[in-house]
Design an enzyme around this catalytic site. Structure first.
Site, PDB file in Angstrom:
ATOM      1  N   ASP A   1       0.819  -1.019   0.089  1.00 45.24           N
ATOM      2  CA  ASP A   1      -0.244  -0.096  -0.087  1.00 45.24           C
ATOM      3  C   ASP A   1       0.762   1.194   0.209  1.00 45.24           C
ATOM      4  OD1 ASP A   1      -2.552   1.686  -0.111  1.00 45.24           O
ATOM      5  OD2 ASP A   1      -2.856   1.700   2.144  1.00 45.24           O
TER       6      ASP A   1
ATOM      7  N   HIS B   1       2.094   3.571  -8.591  1.00 43.43           N
ATOM      8  CA  HIS B   1       1.792   1.657  -8.998  1.00 43.43           C
ATOM      9  C   HIS B   1       3.181   0.987  -9.650  1.00 43.43           C
ATOM     10  CE1 HIS B   1      -2.047   1.761  -7.126  1.00 43.43           C
ATOM     11  NE2 HIS B   1      -2.656   2.974  -8.502  1.00 43.43           N
TER      12      HIS B   1
ATOM     13  N   LEU C   1      10.566 -21.388  -3.339  1.00 43.22           N
ATOM     14  CA  LEU C   1       9.446 -20.112  -3.400  1.00 43.22           C
ATOM     15  C   LEU C   1       7.863 -20.590  -3.207  1.00 43.22           C
ATOM     16  CD1 LEU C   1       9.553 -17.986  -1.271  1.00 43.22           C
ATOM     17  CD2 LEU C   1       9.822 -16.311  -3.257  1.00 43.22           C
TER      18      LEU C   1
HETATM   19  C1  FPP Z   1      -2.239   0.118  -2.994  1.00 46.41           C
HETATM   20  O1  FPP Z   1      -2.320   1.253  -2.990  1.00 46.41           O
HETATM   21  C2  FPP Z   1      -2.197  -0.723  -4.223  1.00 46.41           C
HETATM   22  C3  FPP Z   1      -2.696  -0.785  -4.927  1.00 46.41           C
HETATM   23  C4  FPP Z   1      -3.954  -1.013  -5.475  1.00 46.41           C
HETATM   24  C5  FPP Z   1      -1.970  -2.549  -5.714  1.00 46.41           C
HETATM   25  C6  FPP Z   1      -0.806  -2.656  -5.732  1.00 46.41           C
HETATM   26  C7  FPP Z   1       0.065  -2.794  -6.747  1.00 46.41           C
HETATM   27  C8  FPP Z   1       1.842  -2.475  -7.070  1.00 46.41           C
HETATM   28  C9  FPP Z   1       2.435  -2.480  -6.132  1.00 46.41           C
HETATM   29  C10 FPP Z   1       2.351  -3.097  -8.661  1.00 46.41           C
HETATM   30  C11 FPP Z   1       1.422  -4.328  -8.955  1.00 46.41           C
HETATM   31  C12 FPP Z   1       2.286  -4.775  -9.551  1.00 46.41           C
HETATM   32  C13 FPP Z   1       2.643  -6.839 -10.079  1.00 46.41           C
HETATM   33  C14 FPP Z   1       3.506  -7.307 -10.621  1.00 46.41           C
HETATM   34  C15 FPP Z   1       1.471  -7.422 -10.172  1.00 46.41           C
HETATM   35  P1  FPP Z   1      -2.518   2.414  -2.976  1.00 46.41           P
HETATM   36  O2  FPP Z   1      -3.296   3.075  -4.835  1.00 46.41           O
HETATM   37  O3  FPP Z   1      -4.363   2.201  -2.564  1.00 46.41           O
HETATM   38  O4  FPP Z   1      -2.138   4.028  -2.039  1.00 46.41           O
HETATM   39  P2  FPP Z   1      -2.630   4.651  -1.483  1.00 46.41           P
HETATM   40  O5  FPP Z   1      -3.566   4.536  -0.425  1.00 46.41           O
HETATM   41  O6  FPP Z   1      -1.371   5.470  -1.547  1.00 46.41           O
HETATM   42  O7  FPP Z   1      -3.930   5.401  -2.403  1.00 46.41           O
END
Ligand code: FPP
Length: 255
Positions: A12, A29, A123
C-alpha cells in the site's frame, strides 16, 4: 533462515507516494511494481517458503479506469520480464483471485507461467489479483457443498479448499503505507498471523527493511491463543514426545 514460512504483503501507499511527488497515482504503481522483484528475491534468500502479494483487490475496480488498466498492464509486464528468472530460481508461481475478467492475453500468460513453474520446489510465489478474502471463503464453501452436499464442513476441509492450500497459514502479514487494516486479505489464512504495519510507502520499501521486519517478528513469541507458560509447556511436551519416540524406536545413535 527464517522460522516464518508464509509471509503476505499488502503493498500500500503507491498513490500517495506519487501524489507527494506531484505525479499521477499510476506513477506510484509503476515504481511499486519495480520493488516486487527485489522483495521476491529477498524472500527467497531469507528461506521463506511462501510469499503472497496483494496486487489487486475486488474493491480496486472502483478506481479510475486508467489506474485499473495500469495495474493489469503491470501484472503482464512483470510476467513477461520475470518468467525466465522465476523458472531459473525454482519459484512456483500462481495467481489467486477471479482472473476471468482480465484481458485474454494476460490470462494466457498467467496460465503459461503457472504451467512452466508447476514442478518448481522453491518459493511459492502468489499474486492475489481481483482477490477478496471473503469471496475466497465463500468459493471454498460452495465447492465443498457441490462436492458433498450432505457433509458438515470442517476447518480442515475449508483450509484445503482455499485457492493455494500448500502455502498454509500466514505467519506474518506486512502492510506498507501507514494504514493499519487487513482489507479483506487472506482472512482465513491470517487467523494467527503476526501483523506488522510500516509507514514506508511500497515504492520505498527495500529488502533491508523487509529483512529487519523478518528479524523483528522472528523474535516474537507466538502463543496461538495460549499463555506464555502454556506455550513453554507445549514446547516441553513436544520435546518430550520427540525424545520418547526416539527412545522407543531405539534410534538414539542416529540423532
Ligand atoms: C495500494 O496502493 C496498491 C494497489 C492497489 C496495487 C499494488 C500494486 C502494485 C504495487 C503493482 C502491481 C505489480 C505487479 C507486479 C502485479 P494505493 O494505490 O491504494 O496507495 P494509496 O493508499 O497511497 O492510495
Amino acid at each position: 533462515m527464517s522460522n516464518l514460512k508464509h509471509v503476505a504483503i499488502i503493498m500500500d501507499g503507491n498513490g500517495r507516494w506519487a501524489n507527494r511527488r506531484l505525479r499521477p497515482r499510476i506513477w506510484g504503481h509503476v515504481r511499486g511494481s519495480g520493488v516486487v522483484s527485489d522483495i521476491v528475491q529477498s524472500a527467497d534468500d531469507l528461506g521463506i517458503r511462501a510469499l503472497t502479494l496483494y496486487a489487486f483487490s475486488t474493491e480496486n475496480w472502483s478506481r479510475p479506469l486508467e489506474e485499473v488498466s495500469t495495474l493489469f498492464k503491470l501484472l503482464k509486464k512483470f510476467l513477461v520480464k520475470e518468467k525466465d528468472r522465476l523458472l531459473a530460481n525454482n519459484v512456483k508461481f500462481k495467481v489467486i483471485g477471479d482472473i476471468r475478467s482480465l484481458p485474454a492475453d494476460t490470462i494466457e500468460l498467467i496460465e503459461e507461467v503457472e504451467k512452466t513453474t508447476r514442478n518448481a520446489t522453491g518459493l511459492l510465489l502468489t499474486f492475489a489479483f481481483n482477490y477478496g478474502g471473503r469471496a475466497e471463503i465463500v468459493r471454498a464453501i460452495n465447492s465443498l457443498q457441490i462436492e458433498n452436499p450432505d457433509k458438515l464442513i470442517s476447518e480442515e476441509d475449508l483450509a484445503r479448499s482455499m485457492y493455494r492450500p500448500e502455502s498454509g497459514d500466514v505467519d506474518l502479514m506486512i502492510r506498507t503505507g501507514g494504514e493499519q487494516r487487513i482489507s479483506n486479505f487472506m482472512l482465513w489464512q491470517a487467523a494467527y498471523a503476526e501483523l506488522f504495519f510500516t509507514p514506508t510507502s511500497w515504492p520505498d520499501f527495500t529488502p533491508e527493511e523487509f529483512r529487519k521486519i523478518i528479524d523483528n517478528v522472528s523474535g516474537r513469541e507466538r502463543r496461538f491463543g495460549a499463555t506464555s507458560s502454556r506455550v513453554a509447556l507445549k514446547q516441553t511436551l513436544s520435546q518430550a514426545e520427540k525424545n520418547r519416540s526416539i527412545f522407543s524406536q531405539g534410534t538414539l545413535h542416529h540423532v
